[in-house]
Motif scaffolding. Structure first.
Motif, PDB file in Angstrom:
ATOM      1  N   THR A 235      10.639  -9.489   8.254  1.00  0.00           N
ATOM      2  CA  THR A 235       9.180  -9.360   8.634  1.00  0.00           C
ATOM      3  C   THR A 235       8.891  -9.443  10.017  1.00  0.00           C
ATOM      4  OG1 THR A 235       8.335 -10.601   6.552  1.00  0.00           O
ATOM      5  CG2 THR A 235       6.753 -10.153   8.081  1.00  0.00           C
ATOM      6  N   TYR A 245       5.102  -5.303   9.651  1.00  0.00           N
ATOM      7  CA  TYR A 245       6.078  -4.677   8.966  1.00  0.00           C
ATOM      8  C   TYR A 245       6.912  -5.550   8.267  1.00  0.00           C
ATOM      9  CZ  TYR A 245       4.794  -1.167  12.616  1.00  0.00           C
ATOM     10  OH  TYR A 245       4.156  -0.466  13.477  1.00  0.00           O
ATOM     11  N   GLU A 261       8.707  -1.805   3.176  1.00  0.00           N
ATOM     12  CA  GLU A 261       7.617  -2.150   2.133  1.00  0.00           C
ATOM     13  C   GLU A 261       6.210  -2.157   2.407  1.00  0.00           C
ATOM     14  OE1 GLU A 261       8.272  -5.815   0.032  1.00  0.00           O
ATOM     15  OE2 GLU A 261      10.088  -4.894  -1.132  1.00  0.00           O
ATOM     16  N   LYS A 262       6.129  -2.386   3.910  1.00  0.00           N
ATOM     17  CA  LYS A 262       4.816  -2.527   4.421  1.00  0.00           C
ATOM     18  C   LYS A 262       4.755  -1.960   6.032  1.00  0.00           C
ATOM     19  CE  LYS A 262       1.194  -5.682   5.903  1.00  0.00           C
ATOM     20  NZ  LYS A 262      -0.088  -5.071   5.177  1.00  0.00           N
ATOM     21  N   GLY A 266       1.296   3.165   6.588  1.00  0.00           N
ATOM     22  CA  GLY A 266       1.275   3.277   4.797  1.00  0.00           C
ATOM     23  C   GLY A 266       2.271   3.943   4.498  1.00  0.00           C
ATOM     24  N   LYS A 268       6.102   4.486   3.034  1.00  0.00           N
ATOM     25  CA  LYS A 268       7.211   3.691   2.462  1.00  0.00           C
ATOM     26  C   LYS A 268       8.421   4.525   2.504  1.00  0.00           C
ATOM     27  CE  LYS A 268       4.619   0.586  -0.227  1.00  0.00           C
ATOM     28  NZ  LYS A 268       4.384  -0.166  -1.451  1.00  0.00           N
TER      29      LYS A 268
END
Length: 410
Positions: A235, A245, A261-262, A266, A268
């Protein structure tokens, strides 16, 4: 009971019926054939967060079907692509998880029983009744190791959106990608090698946040966590913008799947890497068996053979980037020039006045190759562990020359 873990399919009584049902009969025949092929590795990872879990499903030969879904017990979820048009709800009672997936014309039920060694999943539907039962074994594979990119889904789109680079630059970076993750006494290092020849590295301890620049020069806070030996979550919170992120690495015995994932934009993406033996490092010869007869098979003089048997040289393999490896030896008795080798590409050099041609490739547990030295052809195989390795070599047509060499990492 702890349900977190990574699981790999080992059996299914009706695999075709199950695959069709999972996609509610909307999968193409071509995609079905790929999913059912013997070399397609299917796995999933469960990450328990108390009130629910994250389920990450991966297909090595069909990465565009990879999904990551958060399930909260008792709360309805909309299914992600490619399972569009359905809703799901999950309940749990101890080690039993029941998931009901509802489409306009049918309801599928997945009864999952989790044990310490794996899971079994019974699938049925309101339309077809019993469909199949699949058994998945728990994978204790480490996320540490050396991995080379096999394929990716939308990584180029992610990079252009995330870093404002051109599509050409992103494609160049993704023309080759490898990652090496190592651990020693709780200290980890992750090195990414990219198609432009660059290497980007980060060192960390699990669960300890730190502030530094990321691989693309953005300052922020980094945190690496792990919920199982097979999973690494990274992270990053950017200091200037506050954007967060999240990236997840999931390992099996054969692959590492990296998923973004994040991200604030937006988009992926995922990258699937093939696992190979981590040969990188300097390895010292500790002992050997039948090495003298191997050297006799090369028609070397006895005094040279005696000196070579007594020598304890080092062998070094170092990844220079873009799939190019340095291959060097410290031997004074049988000196050879350092070589730059690329897997699958023939290379020529000189050794003791003889023309030498070599080709090698990675294997799941190390490397293997063939050497032509004068009139002799030598096959060899190297199997590496974390601290020890062994090499087997033999001259073709001379079975009495098969030798084994034991090495330790320096």
């Amino acid at each position: 009971m702890q349900i977190s873990g990574t699981y790999k399919v080992v059996s299914c009584d009706y695999p075709e019926k199950e695959a069709r049902a999972v996609f509610n009969n909307l999968i193409s025949e071509e995609d079905l054939k790929i999913l059912l092929s013997p070399d397609n590795c299917m796995s999933f990872t469960i990450s328990d967060f108390g009130t629910g879990y994250t389920s990450k499903v991966t297909f090595s030969k069909k990465p565009e079907f990879n999904t990551s879904t958060d399930y909260t017990y008792g709360k309805e979820n909309i299914l992600p692509a490619p399972f569009t048009g359905g809703k799901s709800i999950v309940t749990r009672n101890g080690n039993v998880i029941v998931k009901k997936v509802t489409f306009p014309d049918v309801v599928y039920t997945y009864d999952t029983i989790v044990s310490s060694s794996g899971v079994s999943i019974k699938m049925s539907s309101t339309r077809d009744g019993y469909i199949s039962t699949s058994v998945w074994e728990k994978v204790n594979a480490s996320f540490c190791g050396f991995f080379v990119m096999q394929n990716h889904v939308d990584a180029d789109k992610y990079m252009t959106a995330n870093n404002k680079m051109t599509k050409a630059n992103a494609e160049n970076l993704l023309s080759y990608a490898a990652v090496r993750i190592t651990e020693k006494n709780g200290d980890y290092e992750m090195i990414d090698c990219l198609g432009d020849g660059s290497k980007k590295s980060v060192t960390f301890k699990l669960g300890v946040e730190f502030e530094d620049e990321d691989s693309f020069g953005r300052t922020g806070t980094h945190l690496f966590t792990s919920n199982s030996p097979s999973e690494l979550v990274y992270t990053f919170k950017e200091k200037d913008t506050g954007h967060v992120y999240v990236f997840r690495n999931t390992a099996t015995t054969d692959h590492l799947t990296w998923t973004a994932e994040k991200a604030p934009h937006g988009i992926k993406c995922s990258i699937t890497y093939q696992r190979y033996g981590d040969i990188e490092g300097t390895w010292k010869v500790m002992t050997h068996s039948n090495y003298d007869n191997f050297l006799r098979g090369l028609s070397l003089p006895e005094p040279l053979i005696s000196a070579a048997v007594e020598e304890r040289e080092t062998l070094t393999w170092k990844h220079l980037g873009k799939g190019i490896w340095l291959d060097a030896s410290s031997s004074k008795v049988l000196p050879m020039e350092s070589k730059h080798l690329t897997p699958g590409v023939e290379h020529s050099s000189e050794m003791m006045g003889m023309h030498v041609t070599e080709i090698f490739n990675h294997s799941k547990d190390g490397m293997y190759g063939t050497v032509k030295m004068g009139e002799h052809i030598i096959n060899y195989k190297v199997v590496v562990g974390k601290e020890l390795a062994h090499m087997e070599e033999e001259i073709v047509g001379k079975p009495f020359t098969k030798a084994t060499i034991i090495l330790a990492k320096m």
